[in-house]
Design a protein around this motif. Structure first.
Motif, mmCIF file in Angstrom:
data_model
loop_
_atom_site.group_PDB
_atom_site.id
_atom_site.type_symbol
_atom_site.label_atom_id
_atom_site.label_comp_id
_atom_site.label_asym_id
_atom_site.label_seq_id
_atom_site.Cartn_x
_atom_site.Cartn_y
_atom_site.Cartn_z
ATOM 1 N N CYS A 33 -64.430 -10.482 1.648
ATOM 2 C CA CYS A 33 -64.893 -10.674 0.519
ATOM 3 C C CYS A 33 -63.522 -10.766 -0.520
ATOM 4 O O CYS A 33 -63.582 -11.598 -1.435
ATOM 5 C CB CYS A 33 -66.026 -9.780 -0.032
ATOM 6 S SG CYS A 33 -66.556 -10.301 -1.810
ATOM 7 N N HIS A 34 -62.903 -9.671 -0.474
ATOM 8 C CA HIS A 34 -61.631 -9.614 -1.383
ATOM 9 C C HIS A 34 -60.427 -10.968 -0.949
ATOM 10 O O HIS A 34 -59.975 -11.026 -2.047
ATOM 11 C CB HIS A 34 -60.921 -8.304 -0.967
ATOM 12 C CG HIS A 34 -61.873 -7.213 -1.642
ATOM 13 N ND1 HIS A 34 -62.762 -6.511 -0.714
ATOM 14 C CD2 HIS A 34 -62.158 -6.756 -2.861
ATOM 15 C CE1 HIS A 34 -63.476 -5.596 -1.217
ATOM 16 N NE2 HIS A 34 -63.049 -5.877 -2.639
ATOM 17 N N LEU A 35 -60.654 -11.302 0.223
ATOM 18 C CA LEU A 35 -59.591 -12.219 0.380
ATOM 19 C C LEU A 35 -60.296 -13.304 -0.250
ATOM 20 O O LEU A 35 -59.173 -14.379 -0.812
ATOM 21 C CB LEU A 35 -59.737 -12.645 1.933
ATOM 22 C CG LEU A 35 -58.931 -13.965 2.500
ATOM 23 C CD1 LEU A 35 -57.561 -14.096 2.116
ATOM 24 C CD2 LEU A 35 -59.192 -14.183 4.007
ATOM 25 N N ALA A 36 -61.509 -13.648 -0.053
ATOM 26 C CA ALA A 36 -62.147 -14.918 -0.965
ATOM 27 C C ALA A 36 -62.023 -14.910 -2.457
ATOM 28 O O ALA A 36 -61.486 -15.820 -2.948
ATOM 29 C CB ALA A 36 -63.597 -15.049 -0.510
ATOM 30 N N ILE A 37 -61.795 -13.754 -2.878
ATOM 31 C CA ILE A 37 -61.600 -13.491 -4.407
ATOM 32 C C ILE A 37 -60.305 -13.837 -4.644
ATOM 33 O O ILE A 37 -59.893 -14.514 -5.697
ATOM 34 C CB ILE A 37 -61.985 -11.995 -4.745
ATOM 35 C CG1 ILE A 37 -63.711 -11.754 -4.716
ATOM 36 C CG2 ILE A 37 -61.238 -11.783 -6.170
ATOM 37 C CD1 ILE A 37 -63.966 -10.145 -5.036
ATOM 38 N N ALA A 38 -59.385 -13.214 -3.970
ATOM 39 C CA ALA A 38 -57.830 -13.583 -4.022
ATOM 40 C C ALA A 38 -57.474 -15.007 -4.278
ATOM 41 O O ALA A 38 -56.923 -15.609 -4.968
ATOM 42 C CB ALA A 38 -56.961 -12.909 -3.138
ATOM 43 N N VAL A 39 -58.311 -15.624 -2.915
ATOM 44 C CA VAL A 39 -57.786 -17.307 -3.017
ATOM 45 C C VAL A 39 -58.576 -17.819 -4.165
ATOM 46 O O VAL A 39 -57.899 -18.998 -4.733
ATOM 47 C CB VAL A 39 -58.389 -17.632 -1.540
ATOM 48 C CG1 VAL A 39 -58.407 -19.172 -1.759
ATOM 49 C CG2 VAL A 39 -57.630 -17.195 -0.287
ATOM 50 N N GLU A 40 -59.468 -17.388 -4.660
ATOM 51 C CA GLU A 40 -60.378 -18.218 -5.870
ATOM 52 C C GLU A 40 -59.557 -18.015 -7.066
ATOM 53 O O GLU A 40 -59.253 -18.852 -7.720
ATOM 54 C CB GLU A 40 -61.791 -17.578 -6.104
ATOM 55 C CG GLU A 40 -62.371 -18.352 -7.180
ATOM 56 C CD GLU A 40 -62.556 -19.800 -7.076
ATOM 57 O OE1 GLU A 40 -62.861 -20.330 -8.336
ATOM 58 O OE2 GLU A 40 -62.476 -20.414 -6.178
ATOM 59 N N LEU A 41 -58.864 -16.693 -7.133
ATOM 60 C CA LEU A 41 -57.991 -16.516 -8.468
ATOM 61 C C LEU A 41 -56.655 -17.151 -8.225
ATOM 62 O O LEU A 41 -56.298 -18.148 -9.306
ATOM 63 C CB LEU A 41 -57.420 -14.983 -8.176
ATOM 64 C CG LEU A 41 -58.335 -13.771 -8.905
ATOM 65 C CD1 LEU A 41 -57.748 -12.322 -8.486
ATOM 66 C CD2 LEU A 41 -58.054 -14.029 -10.321
ATOM 67 N N GLU A 42 -56.306 -17.538 -7.084
ATOM 68 C CA GLU A 42 -55.094 -18.397 -6.992
ATOM 69 C C GLU A 42 -55.315 -19.757 -7.462
ATOM 70 O O GLU A 42 -54.580 -20.528 -7.943
ATOM 71 C CB GLU A 42 -54.364 -18.463 -5.399
ATOM 72 C CG GLU A 42 -53.202 -18.875 -5.179
ATOM 73 C CD GLU A 42 -52.806 -18.570 -3.683
ATOM 74 O OE1 GLU A 42 -51.832 -17.772 -3.641
ATOM 75 O OE2 GLU A 42 -53.445 -19.016 -3.009
ATOM 76 N N ARG A 43 -56.459 -20.256 -6.955
ATOM 77 C CA ARG A 43 -57.087 -21.616 -7.181
ATOM 78 C C ARG A 43 -57.346 -21.746 -8.617
ATOM 79 O O ARG A 43 -56.822 -22.812 -9.127
ATOM 80 C CB ARG A 43 -58.324 -21.978 -6.624
ATOM 81 C CG ARG A 43 -58.840 -23.481 -6.488
ATOM 82 C CD ARG A 43 -60.218 -23.596 -5.979
ATOM 83 N NE ARG A 43 -61.365 -23.148 -6.986
ATOM 84 C CZ ARG A 43 -61.763 -23.583 -8.110
ATOM 85 N NH1 ARG A 43 -61.143 -24.816 -8.572
ATOM 86 N NH2 ARG A 43 -62.693 -22.989 -8.838
ATOM 87 N N GLN A 44 -57.812 -20.756 -9.319
ATOM 88 C CA GLN A 44 -58.054 -21.019 -10.759
ATOM 89 C C GLN A 44 -56.788 -20.952 -11.640
ATOM 90 O O GLN A 44 -56.689 -21.667 -12.718
ATOM 91 C CB GLN A 44 -59.074 -20.078 -11.147
ATOM 92 C CG GLN A 44 -60.767 -20.232 -10.747
ATOM 93 C CD GLN A 44 -61.646 -19.560 -11.311
ATOM 94 O OE1 GLN A 44 -61.374 -19.430 -12.656
ATOM 95 N NE2 GLN A 44 -62.840 -19.582 -10.854
ATOM 96 N N LEU A 45 -55.930 -19.962 -11.158
ATOM 97 C CA LEU A 45 -54.692 -20.005 -11.960
ATOM 98 C C LEU A 45 -53.844 -21.182 -11.806
ATOM 99 O O LEU A 45 -53.165 -21.514 -12.725
ATOM 100 C CB LEU A 45 -53.786 -18.685 -11.181
ATOM 101 C CG LEU A 45 -54.056 -17.276 -11.555
ATOM 102 C CD1 LEU A 45 -53.596 -16.278 -10.784
ATOM 103 C CD2 LEU A 45 -53.847 -17.139 -13.042
ATOM 104 N N ALA A 46 -54.092 -22.013 -10.913
ATOM 105 C CA ALA A 46 -53.039 -23.143 -10.685
ATOM 106 C C ALA A 46 -53.827 -24.379 -11.287
ATOM 107 O O ALA A 46 -53.112 -25.467 -11.644
ATOM 108 C CB ALA A 46 -53.200 -23.505 -9.141
ATOM 109 N N ALA A 47 -55.238 -24.303 -11.834
ATOM 110 C CA ALA A 47 -55.839 -25.332 -12.297
ATOM 111 C C ALA A 47 -55.034 -25.807 -13.468
ATOM 112 O O ALA A 47 -54.758 -24.730 -14.665
ATOM 113 C CB ALA A 47 -57.080 -24.826 -12.932
ATOM 114 N N GLY A 48 -54.804 -26.989 -14.050
ATOM 115 C CA GLY A 48 -54.105 -27.414 -15.085
ATOM 116 C C GLY A 48 -52.660 -27.229 -15.230
ATOM 117 O O GLY A 48 -52.118 -27.424 -16.254
#
Length: 280
Positions: free
Chosen positions: A189-204
């Motif tokens: 679960c925490h891996l998925a959260i970190a990957v999602e953080l990375e994805r949203q930080l890169a947006a835009g």
């Protein structure tokens, strides 16, 4: 001596004294050393150093898969060169003749909230988002948490790097965690959260903001069930290896009192021009 003091001494039992530093970590008596209940002679040759760290701080031996994942994180964070303040300080201390112990303690002493603390801070963020996600799901929880960071004008610990467009330690560690998720060793679960953080930080953004060593080791440690504060301690254990190597190298160089910049260069002075002392 007062009568009250005498009475206190008289009523203090041997058990009161031996319980003063009671511990569940080690059991030592003549000819016997037990660590968390295991005779040390049985641990020697059967237990690796990463597994030993786990045993000592958590009380039980890890599985082989858990120990292997922990070891990968410990190996990844051992060093980041003399530009890292902890390494630089240790090297300078070594040239001042304080001895290897003094040089190492100088370097380790710099590993605080700013330099060395991002891993613990990232673990805390991952844990907060995990709790938030139980109601809203991971994507929404990450969005909310990032909004808080932006409102406070704070950077997200564990993401981005001053030197590396993509930290070379990111991919092998995240791959190792993903493998253990598949194997059922960790939840993921925490891996998925970190990957999602990375994805949203890169947006835009023109450039992504990938996890750095603090972020990926945070994922490892929190997936393995370590508390954030223990994550800081594990980073210090890991980086101590690099501090030792650099301090020893500098000690062997024979150079003395090596300052932060090479002579004849001096730090830029930005104070007042020369002026006379006003005398009364």
């Amino acid at each position: 001596m007062s009568s009250a003091r005498e009475e206190a001494i008289r009523t203090t039992s041997t058990r009161d004294v031996t319980d003063w530093w009671s511990t569940a970590v080690s059991d030592i008596e003549p000819g016997v050393i037990r660590l968390r209940g295991y005779p040390v002679q049985d641990l020697i040759g059967t237990t690796g150093f990463a597994a030993m760290i786990w045993l000592m701080v958590r009380g039980e031996l890890p599985s082989e898969a858990q120990a292997a994942l922990l070891e990968k994180a410990l190996v990844a964070a051992v060093d980041h060169g003399p530009q890292a303040p902890s390494i630089a300080a240790a090297r300078m201390a070594a040239t001042c003749g304080v001895g290897l112990h003094g040089a190492m303690s100088t370097g380790v002493g710099l590993l605080g909230d700013v330099h060395g603390g991002a891993g613990q801070q990232c673990m805390e963020v991952l844990a907060e988002i995990r709790e938030m996600s139980e109601q809203d799901g991971i994507e929404s929880a990450v969005t909310r948490k990032l909004a808080q960071f932006r409102a406070q004008r704070r950077h997200v610990p564990g993401f981005g790097h001053r030197f590396h467009p993509r930290d070379p330690r990111r991919d092998p560690l995240l791959r190792a965690v993903a493998e253990q998720v598949t194997a059922g060793t960790v939840e993921g679960c925490h891996l998925a959260i970190a990957v999602e953080l990375e994805r949203q930080l890169a947006a835009g953004r023109a450039k992504p903001v990938p996890m750095n060593i603090d972020g990926v080791t945070a994922v490892v440690y929190v997936e393995l069930g370590f508390s954030p504060e223990l994550g800081r301690g594990l980073f210090i254990l890991s980086r101590s290896v690099g501090i030792l190597a650099h301090a020893w190298e500098e000690t062997m160089s024979g150079r003395r009192i090596k300052g932060p910049i090479p002579p004849p260069l001096l730090p830029t002075y930005v104070g007042a021009d020369e002026r006379p002392v006003r005398r009364p």
